[in-house]
Design an enzyme around this catalytic site. Structure first.
Site, mmCIF file in Angstrom:
data_model
loop_
_atom_site.group_PDB
_atom_site.id
_atom_site.type_symbol
_atom_site.label_atom_id
_atom_site.label_comp_id
_atom_site.label_asym_id
_atom_site.label_seq_id
_atom_site.Cartn_x
_atom_site.Cartn_y
_atom_site.Cartn_z
ATOM 1 N N GLU A 1 49.065 31.667 -38.706
ATOM 2 C CA GLU A 1 48.078 32.541 -39.358
ATOM 3 C C GLU A 1 48.187 33.945 -38.764
ATOM 4 O O GLU A 1 47.210 34.567 -38.410
ATOM 5 C CB GLU A 1 46.661 32.015 -39.131
ATOM 6 C CG GLU A 1 46.351 30.703 -39.800
ATOM 7 C CD GLU A 1 44.912 30.289 -39.547
ATOM 8 O OE1 GLU A 1 44.289 29.770 -40.474
ATOM 9 O OE2 GLU A 1 44.422 30.486 -38.416
ATOM 10 N N TYR B 1 35.264 31.022 -46.686
ATOM 11 C CA TYR B 1 34.672 31.842 -45.625
ATOM 12 C C TYR B 1 33.166 31.978 -45.763
ATOM 13 O O TYR B 1 32.497 32.468 -44.864
ATOM 14 C CB TYR B 1 35.334 33.217 -45.599
ATOM 15 C CG TYR B 1 36.791 33.136 -45.271
ATOM 16 C CD1 TYR B 1 37.218 32.625 -44.053
ATOM 17 C CD2 TYR B 1 37.752 33.523 -46.197
ATOM 18 C CE1 TYR B 1 38.550 32.516 -43.758
ATOM 19 C CE2 TYR B 1 39.096 33.416 -45.910
ATOM 20 C CZ TYR B 1 39.497 32.912 -44.683
ATOM 21 O OH TYR B 1 40.830 32.783 -44.394
ATOM 22 N N GLU C 1 37.535 23.365 -37.064
ATOM 23 C CA GLU C 1 38.332 24.311 -36.268
ATOM 24 C C GLU C 1 37.554 24.781 -35.043
ATOM 25 O O GLU C 1 36.364 25.090 -35.131
ATOM 26 C CB GLU C 1 38.715 25.508 -37.132
ATOM 27 C CG GLU C 1 39.690 26.468 -36.469
ATOM 28 C CD GLU C 1 40.250 27.473 -37.452
ATOM 29 O OE1 GLU C 1 40.699 28.544 -36.998
ATOM 30 O OE2 GLU C 1 40.243 27.200 -38.668
ATOM 31 N N ARG D 1 35.963 33.507 -51.610
ATOM 32 C CA ARG D 1 35.013 34.604 -51.446
ATOM 33 C C ARG D 1 33.808 34.499 -52.372
ATOM 34 O O ARG D 1 33.029 35.426 -52.453
ATOM 35 C CB ARG D 1 35.727 35.941 -51.682
ATOM 36 C CG ARG D 1 36.943 36.126 -50.793
ATOM 37 C CD ARG D 1 37.612 37.451 -51.044
ATOM 38 N NE ARG D 1 38.889 37.522 -50.355
ATOM 39 C CZ ARG D 1 40.056 37.493 -50.962
ATOM 40 N NH1 ARG D 1 40.114 37.403 -52.276
ATOM 41 N NH2 ARG D 1 41.168 37.553 -50.265
ATOM 42 N N HIS E 1 44.141 37.799 -34.241
ATOM 43 C CA HIS E 1 45.434 37.133 -34.195
ATOM 44 C C HIS E 1 46.565 38.151 -34.060
ATOM 45 O O HIS E 1 46.471 39.264 -34.564
ATOM 46 C CB HIS E 1 45.654 36.300 -35.446
ATOM 47 C CG HIS E 1 44.692 35.166 -35.602
ATOM 48 N ND1 HIS E 1 44.916 34.110 -36.464
ATOM 49 C CD2 HIS E 1 43.492 34.912 -35.016
ATOM 50 C CE1 HIS E 1 43.901 33.262 -36.400
ATOM 51 N NE2 HIS E 1 43.014 33.748 -35.535
ATOM 52 N N HIS F 1 46.611 25.563 -35.255
ATOM 53 C CA HIS F 1 46.846 26.894 -35.801
ATOM 54 C C HIS F 1 47.606 27.683 -34.744
ATOM 55 O O HIS F 1 47.120 27.854 -33.620
ATOM 56 C CB HIS F 1 45.529 27.586 -36.145
ATOM 57 C CG HIS F 1 44.962 27.165 -37.455
ATOM 58 N ND1 HIS F 1 43.678 27.501 -37.867
ATOM 59 C CD2 HIS F 1 45.499 26.452 -38.480
ATOM 60 C CE1 HIS F 1 43.461 26.997 -39.065
ATOM 61 N NE2 HIS F 1 44.544 26.356 -39.459
ATOM 62 N N HIS G 1 35.759 26.210 -40.730
ATOM 63 C CA HIS G 1 35.020 26.695 -39.572
ATOM 64 C C HIS G 1 33.660 25.993 -39.543
ATOM 65 O O HIS G 1 32.993 25.903 -40.584
ATOM 66 C CB HIS G 1 34.812 28.199 -39.660
ATOM 67 C CG HIS G 1 36.078 28.982 -39.586
ATOM 68 N ND1 HIS G 1 36.099 30.360 -39.623
ATOM 69 C CD2 HIS G 1 37.373 28.602 -39.495
ATOM 70 C CE1 HIS G 1 37.342 30.788 -39.542
ATOM 71 N NE2 HIS G 1 38.137 29.743 -39.471
ATOM 72 N N HIS H 1 42.046 31.221 -30.753
ATOM 73 C CA HIS H 1 40.633 30.946 -30.494
ATOM 74 C C HIS H 1 40.434 30.305 -29.125
ATOM 75 O O HIS H 1 39.514 30.661 -28.385
ATOM 76 C CB HIS H 1 40.062 30.029 -31.576
ATOM 77 C CG HIS H 1 40.067 30.633 -32.942
ATOM 78 N ND1 HIS H 1 39.656 29.946 -34.067
ATOM 79 C CD2 HIS H 1 40.432 31.870 -33.368
ATOM 80 C CE1 HIS H 1 39.771 30.734 -35.123
ATOM 81 N NE2 HIS H 1 40.246 31.901 -34.730
ATOM 82 N N HIS I 1 42.460 25.365 -46.238
ATOM 83 C CA HIS I 1 41.473 26.084 -45.433
ATOM 84 C C HIS I 1 40.221 26.301 -46.270
ATOM 85 O O HIS I 1 40.293 26.691 -47.423
ATOM 86 C CB HIS I 1 42.027 27.425 -44.965
ATOM 87 C CG HIS I 1 41.271 28.026 -43.818
ATOM 88 N ND1 HIS I 1 39.956 28.449 -43.930
ATOM 89 C CD2 HIS I 1 41.627 28.264 -42.525
ATOM 90 C CE1 HIS I 1 39.554 28.923 -42.762
ATOM 91 N NE2 HIS I 1 40.543 28.816 -41.893
ATOM 92 N N ASP J 1 43.081 25.985 -32.665
ATOM 93 C CA ASP J 1 43.651 27.314 -32.868
ATOM 94 C C ASP J 1 43.969 27.916 -31.503
ATOM 95 O O ASP J 1 43.089 28.054 -30.649
ATOM 96 C CB ASP J 1 42.655 28.195 -33.629
ATOM 97 C CG ASP J 1 43.235 29.550 -34.018
ATOM 98 O OD1 ASP J 1 43.670 30.289 -33.113
ATOM 99 O OD2 ASP J 1 43.231 29.875 -35.211
#
Length: 399
Positions: free
Chosen positions: A379, A190, A263, A155, A349, A334, A227, A300, A187, A297
């Site tokens: 996840e 973000y 991803e 973050r 999810h 995922h 991502h 997704h 991972h 994923d």
């Protein structure tokens, strides 16, 4: 089993960076230290209210997922809401096959494989609270033989340097517990947006990618999942794709032995990577194709319009992936059910077998020989613990 960070609920806010995280928790926990963070004393209640209002207005101005991909902390999604599907005709949805019933109590934690077959890797995203090496022990505690983790705080741009003591502790734990380098899938942050139209955010994202792939190299991890990014509605997808590929090339030049695992996304808003063609175009521009791949994923893919609920639909998706990208580039999975229906373009999810995808589709996944030997990571929300879901998934495997 004690649940980890079950009270976390993460929302995301779009600015010039791909995602800025806005977190509300019963206890605000530092992922890397496991300590509570105190609220700054110099902010009055009106100022805090104003800050929340500003954050909300930014969120409403941009078309990004509210949850993005932080099921790593198994967020409680009891209050998740979603709108109607965009452009989806429910009459066109394929009829699903009967649900598969699994008695999770009768299934062993470690599924055996026949001689000559690759191992069935099933795990989850686990906490690193108290030290990176604790991720290994957390994975063991839920019966996982692969796992995902954050390498540092996801973050903030500024990261604490990785000490030699941490590297040694992590490598030792992996060796003792039998985790190979290709069974671990970190991972990415973000904040990362390798396709950003903003030059400052782009530079920070590229530096962050290099930093985290360098951490993988030191830790003995050969995969790094992230991502791809977003156009933020300001540049073309083609330009964003070029920027993403350039970022990967720059990271490859500064590291060795680590594969950049992109991803697939759900076609929400201005995100890039929801279409297999976009992932293909990124890979085509990467110089070292031996060090680039895709993490598929299931949520997704389903939200992007791939109906994997029937055998025919699942095989159609896998064939399209192979023809467009190539199965040799499939490096990880995922495992997520979906709150939204097929083609909804929503990143929500759900626990395995509890969403719109249903349990039958995951039986296809668990019995697909093409997916043996690659990490498959849960996840899902915290309504069901990881150990139970791992047992459920392994119970679907017939070989």
């Amino acid at each position: 089993m004690q649940r980890r960070l079950r009270s976390a609920k993460l929302t995301t806010v779009h600015d010039d960076a791909f995602v800025c995280s806005s977190i509300t928790k019963k206890e605000n926990i530092d992922e890397t230290k496991g300590k509570k963070r105190k609220r700054p004393a110099n902010k009055s209640r009106p100022e805090r209210k104003k800050a929340r209002t500003t954050s909300k207005s930014i969120q409403e101005d941009h078309d990004v997922s509210k949850d993005d991909d932080v099921r790593a902390e198994k967020s409680n999604q009891s209050n998740s809401k979603f709108g109607s599907s965009r452009g989806m005709n429910t009459d066109d949805v394929m009829k699903t096959e009967p649900e598969v019933q699994v008695d999770v109590k009768s299934v062993p934690m470690k599924a055996e494989t026949k001689a000559g077959t690759k191992p069935l890797y099933v795990g989850a995203h686990v906490s690193i609270a108290g030290g990176l090496e604790n991720a290994v022990f957390n994975a063991v505690s839920i019966g996982a033989n692969c796992f995902a983790l954050f390498l540092c705080s996801q973050r903030q741009w500024k990261k604490k340097p990785l000490s030699e003591e941490t590297v040694e502790a992590f490598r030792t734990a992996c060796e003792k517990q039998g985790f190979s380098s290709d069974s671990i899938l970190p991972h990415g942050s973000y904040l990362l947006n390798l396709g950003s139209p903003d030059e400052e955010t782009l530079a920070k994202s590229r530096d962050s990618l290099i930093d985290e792939m360098s951490r993988c190299q030191r830790l003995g991890i050969c995969l790094y999942n992230f991502h791809p990014g977003s156009t933020c509605g300001k540049i073309s997808v083609e330009e964003s794709v070029k920027r993403i590929a350039t970022g990967i090339n720059l990271a490859h030049a500064e590291t060795e032995g680590v594969t950049a695992v992109i991803e697939n996304m759900c076609c929400q808003g201005s995100t890039v990577g929801g279409k297999f063609e976009e992932l293909r175009d990124i890979i085509n521009m990467v110089d070292d194709k031996s060090r680039v791949g895709v993490c598929l994923d299931t949520c997704h893919a389903f939200a992007a319009g791939n109906d994997l609920r029937t055998k025919e639909g699942y095989e159609r998706m896998m064939s399209e992936f192979d023809e467009t990208i190539g199965l040799e580039f499939l490096k990880a999975i995922h495992l997520n059910d979906s709150v939204g229906d097929v083609g909804c373009h929503l990143d929500r999810h759900e626990n395995i077998g509890k969403g719109k995808i249903g349990l039958q589709a995951f039986k296809y996944v668990m019995n697909d020989p093409r997916l043996r030997g690659i990490p498959m990571i849960l996840e899902t929300p915290g309504n069901v613990d990881d150990a139970t879901e791992i047992v459920k998934l392994r119970g679907l495997a017939e070989f």
